[in-house]
Write a protein that holds these residues in place. Structure first.
Motif, short mmCIF file in Angstrom:
data_model
loop_
_atom_site.label_atom_id
_atom_site.label_comp_id
_atom_site.label_asym_id
_atom_site.label_seq_id
_atom_site.Cartn_x
_atom_site.Cartn_y
_atom_site.Cartn_z
N SER A 43 0.83 -1.21 0.00
CA SER A 43 0.00 0.00 0.00
C SER A 43 0.87 1.26 0.00
O SER A 43 0.52 2.26 -0.65
CB SER A 43 -0.93 0.00 1.21
N LEU A 57 2.10 1.76 -3.58
CA LEU A 57 1.05 2.30 -4.45
C LEU A 57 0.81 3.77 -4.15
O LEU A 57 0.66 4.59 -5.09
CB LEU A 57 -0.24 1.51 -4.24
N THR A 58 0.79 4.14 -2.89
CA THR A 58 0.58 5.54 -2.51
C THR A 58 1.71 6.42 -3.00
O THR A 58 1.48 7.53 -3.51
CB THR A 58 0.46 5.67 -0.98
N LEU A 112 1.38 6.98 -6.78
CA LEU A 112 0.25 7.81 -7.22
C LEU A 112 0.22 9.19 -6.56
O LEU A 112 -0.60 10.03 -6.92
CB LEU A 112 -1.07 7.09 -6.96
N SER A 172 -8.17 3.90 -7.12
CA SER A 172 -7.47 2.78 -6.47
C SER A 172 -7.12 3.11 -5.03
O SER A 172 -7.26 2.27 -4.13
CB SER A 172 -6.20 2.44 -7.25
N ILE A 173 -6.66 4.33 -4.79
CA ILE A 173 -6.29 4.75 -3.43
C ILE A 173 -7.53 4.82 -2.54
O ILE A 173 -7.53 4.33 -1.40
CB ILE A 173 -5.58 6.12 -3.47
#
Length: 261
Positions: free
Chosen positions: A217, A220-221, A224, A232-233
């Motif tokens: 996570s 991904l954060t 983005l 998605s977030i």
């Protein structure tokens, strides 16, 4: 005569190998419904909390440093608040466990432990609300109109640690007492004989699982950022929040429905 590997289904005074430890943990999970539903709740919390930490902490501290100029204060809050939370919570819950053990009937102990778990679930759910409120898109929407927004984020983060931290400490002792009753004093002598192996295997599994979701996570954060309103977030935050909120109510609900005993 050839020697065969000792089975986890029989007593053996030697330390079980890693595959045997995994088998014992899986056996406890599959054959003890009370333990299974409790572990599902623990896994749900672990996954959800690490997702929230991975998404929210990075973005929150970035906002606190670049916009609110209170990142250092947030760090100090965590460092110096948590020891106090630990002392108060551990002292209180230890007294509760001592009072529970005064009941000779295990059914009464379990019933009261379940009630304690409901209170713990409420604390962790409220802690999750405080943490999600620090998520920059939501925080900006709710609090950026206030001139004292810098103090608000400090208060929210502090309350998150008070609620979630104290609940986690209490939950650790309550859950240990539950599995001690259901496994260590349970009807399966093999599981009882390997209680600490099972308990440690569970903790290690959840530690690894939590790290996987935390770093996934966070990655991904980071990729983005600053597009934190990306679908998605937002879906990840919603999933993490829901997982934490429902986690500690899974066992009480199944206990109430008599799905476990």
């Amino acid at each position: 005569m050839m020697q065969t590997e000792p089975s986890v289904l029989s007593y053996d005074h030697r330390t079980p190998s890693f595959p045997q430890k995994v088998k014992l943990y899986v056996r406890a999970f599959l054959t003890v419904p009370f333990y299974r539903y409790g572990e599902i709740g623990n896994i749900s919390y672990n996954v959800g909390k690490n997702i929230l930490d991975g998404v929210i902490l990075y973005s929150m501290f970035s906002m606190a440093e670049e916009e609110l100029k209170v990142a250092a204060v947030l760090g100090v809050v965590v460092k110096y608040a948590y020891p106090g939370i630990t002392i108060v919570s551990s002292t209180y819950i230890s007294g509760v466990i001592d009072r529970l053990e005064a009941f000779s009937e295990l059914g009464k102990q379990i019933s009261r432990l379940i009630r304690s778990l409901i209170g713990i679930g409420v604390g962790q759910a409220l802690g999750a609300v405080m943490l999600v409120s620090c998520f920059p898109p939501l925080f900006r929407y709710l609090f950026y109109g206030f001139s004292f927004k810098s103090y608000i984020i400090i208060a929210l983060y502090f309350l998150h640690h008070v609620l979630d931290g104290s609940a986690q400490i209490a939950e650790g002792r309550v859950w240990f007492k539950m599995v001690e009753i259901k496994i260590r004093r349970g009807q399966d002598p093999v599981l009882a004989h390997n209680f600490w192996v099972i308990h440690t295997a569970s903790q290690n599994f959840q530690l690894v699982l939590g790290q996987v979701f935390l770093w996934a996570s966070l990655g991904l954060t980071t990729a983005l950022h600053p597009q934190l309103t990306n679908g998605s977030i937002l879906a990840l935050v919603a999933f993490g929040f829901a997982s934490v909120v429902v986690s500690k109510f899974i066992l009480p609900v199944t206990y109430r429905l008599r799905l476990c005993s």
